[in-house]
Design a protein around this motif. Structure first.
Motif, short mmCIF file in Angstrom:
data_model
loop_
_atom_site.label_atom_id
_atom_site.label_comp_id
_atom_site.label_asym_id
_atom_site.label_seq_id
_atom_site.Cartn_x
_atom_site.Cartn_y
_atom_site.Cartn_z
N PRO A 38 -9.28 7.70 -3.37
CA PRO A 38 -9.91 8.77 -4.80
C PRO A 38 -11.17 7.82 -5.05
O PRO A 38 -11.22 6.69 -5.07
CB PRO A 38 -8.92 8.43 -5.68
CG PRO A 38 -7.63 8.00 -5.23
CD PRO A 38 -7.87 7.49 -3.99
N GLY A 288 -3.21 -10.79 -1.14
CA GLY A 288 -2.93 -11.50 0.25
C GLY A 288 -1.57 -11.02 0.76
O GLY A 288 -1.79 -10.73 1.96
N ALA A 290 -0.26 -7.82 -0.01
CA ALA A 290 -0.60 -6.61 0.65
C ALA A 290 -1.43 -6.65 1.83
O ALA A 290 -1.18 -5.66 2.49
CB ALA A 290 -1.33 -5.88 -0.84
#
Ligand SMILES: Cc1cc2nc3c(=O)[nH]c(=O)nc-3n(C[C@H](O)[C@H](O)[C@H](O)COP(=O)(O)OP(=O)(O)OC[C@H]3O[C@@H](n4cnc5c(N)ncnc54)[C@H](O)[C@@H]3O)c2cc1C
Length: 394
Positions: A38, A288, A290
């Protein structure tokens, strides 16, 4: 159509950008890459603290997506599955999908509207909160975590310390307290982390309320009530909303906000991965982690498509920063190896500010056409190294 397999990445936070960096680095010529994001931008969520403390604006923590060879779709995915993604009412077929939409904050229309409290936990929410929160020169200021899990274990306490220092510097007669549902701050991180945060709060004059699970039905404007009946009265409150599961993951397994996943983020079905904050891994919600989970999913997808081997996942690493009285920062470095998570602490120092600024800069660069690897690593990727002053807000 090129006839190459198509991989769709949903979300351009650290999880999605980590997956894209890995896919571009290992198979740019072999796959068609699409990212659905988005606003076609990446947002550094840690900037929430800077915005709330008046040290920056939300736009300082955003970068437009510009990744060579990646189709960018400016939209929110409506549903995700192994065979594709629904977006704008249309079905986009894919050979693999890596979903990294993060967690979504409970929307305002499902939260109590209190005149003395604001709800936020992202940079844009923080800008609105900063404008809406009554300016206190005296009285009780509260920062409260209103549900588990939440993003970034030390950040609420860092914010409380930052607010307390700002009031102290302005000679206000304000007392700041911080409340968390955890039995102690950072209970899930363990090691020396809880003591670090409790000491930092104590030194900044922040009172901690632990195991405080807010009962929003029983609470009222000016008083936050816990499920065990404790009351915290406040004149101004910054409330962190409960984090919910993003709607696009609604059909996937698991009851709460998090989706149960396999070691590379696989969700039951082959070639569907959920990574980052939305994945139930038992690890902290940190950038980190993720990013590393996005990279591991990318490797898994390439192997499942028969395009490359899947190397053994590298240990996940994250750096989270705690603020201390007087402007110092400490750094909690969480490493997750097959032996389990371990935390190391860099003690409070003013010298860590450039390191945090470097992480912000590298994240934004990784979204805006920077090199494909090394996001968040200590290695400088663009411009000056970590030791140089950051032109941005921190
Ligand atoms: C105040 C604060 C401080 C923090 N400080 C630190 C820190 O010091 N160190 C650290 O490691 N971590 C920190 N974090 C945590 C870190 O920001 C998160 O763990 C990390 O951003 C999670 O990455 P993600 O990619 O899973 O999700 P996100 O960063 O949330 O990114 C998800 C992206 O997906 C997009 N999206 C959502 N829904 C859809 C959809 N339907 N379709 C397409 N796109 C969608 C979102 O717009 C967003 O851009 C902090 C977080 C906060 C809030």
């Amino acid at each position: 159509m090129s006839g190459r397999p198509r991989v769709i990445v949903v979300g351009a936070g650290p999880g999605g950008l980590g997956a894209l960096a890995r896919l571009r680095a290992r198979a740019a010529e072999q796959v068609e890459l699409t990212v659905i994001a988005p606003g076609a931008r990446a947002v550094f969520l840690g900037g929430t603290l800077d915005v709330m403390l008046g040290r920056g604006e939300p736009e300082d923590f955003c970068a437009s997506l510009r990744l060579d060879g990646v189709e960018v779709i400016d939209a929110a995915a409506e549903t995700v599955g192994a065979a594709g993604v629904r977006v704008g009412g249309d079905w986009l077929a894919a050979d693999a999908v890596i979903a990294a939409p993060g967690l979504c904050l409970r929307p305002a229309d499902r939260l109590p509207a209190w005149s003395r409290a604001v709800w936020a936990w992202d940079p844009f929410g923080a800008a609105a909160a900063r404008a809406a929160l009554p300016e206190l020169r005296a009285g009780r200021m509260l920062v409260a975590v209103c549900g588990m899990p939440y993003r970034c274990p030390p950040a609420p306490f860092a914010l409380a310390v930052g607010l307390s220092d700002a009031h102290y510097d302005a000679h206000h007669q304000t007392r700041v307290s911080a409340a968390t549902p955890e039995p102690m701050p950072l209970a899930g991180v363990g090691g020396e982390a809880p003591a670090l945060v409790m000491d930092a709060a104590g030194a900044a004059g922040v009172t901690l309320e632990r195991a405080f699970v807010p009962d929003l039905e029983a609470s009222r404007d000016g008083v936050l009530v816990s499920v065990d009946g404790r009351e915290l009265a406040y004149d101004g409150a910054f409330l962190i909303p409960p984090h919910d599961r993003p709607a696009c993951l609604a059909g996937l397994p698991g009851d709460g906000p998090l989706v149960p996943v396999g070691p590379r983020g696989q969700v039951g079905e082959e070639l569907l991965y959920v990574v980052g904050d939305a994945a139930a891994t038992g690890l902290p919600r940190a950038a980190g982690i993720a990013r590393g989970s996005g990279e591991a999913a990318a490797d898994g997808a390439l192997a499942a498509l028969g395009l490359a081997d899947a190397p053994a996942p590298v240990p996940l690493e994250a750096s989270c920063y705690m603020f201390h009285h007087g402007g110092a920062l400490s750094r909690l470095r969480v490493t997750v190896s097959p032996d389990g998570p371990a935390v190391a602490i860099d003690p409070p120092s003013r010298d860590l500010a450039p390191a945090r600024a470097g992480e912000i800069r590298r994240f934004l660069a990784s979204a805006a056409g920077g090199p494909t690897g090394g996001m968040f690593s200590e290695r400088p990727l663009v411009g000056p190294g970590d030791g140089d002053p950051h032109p941005g807000p921190t």
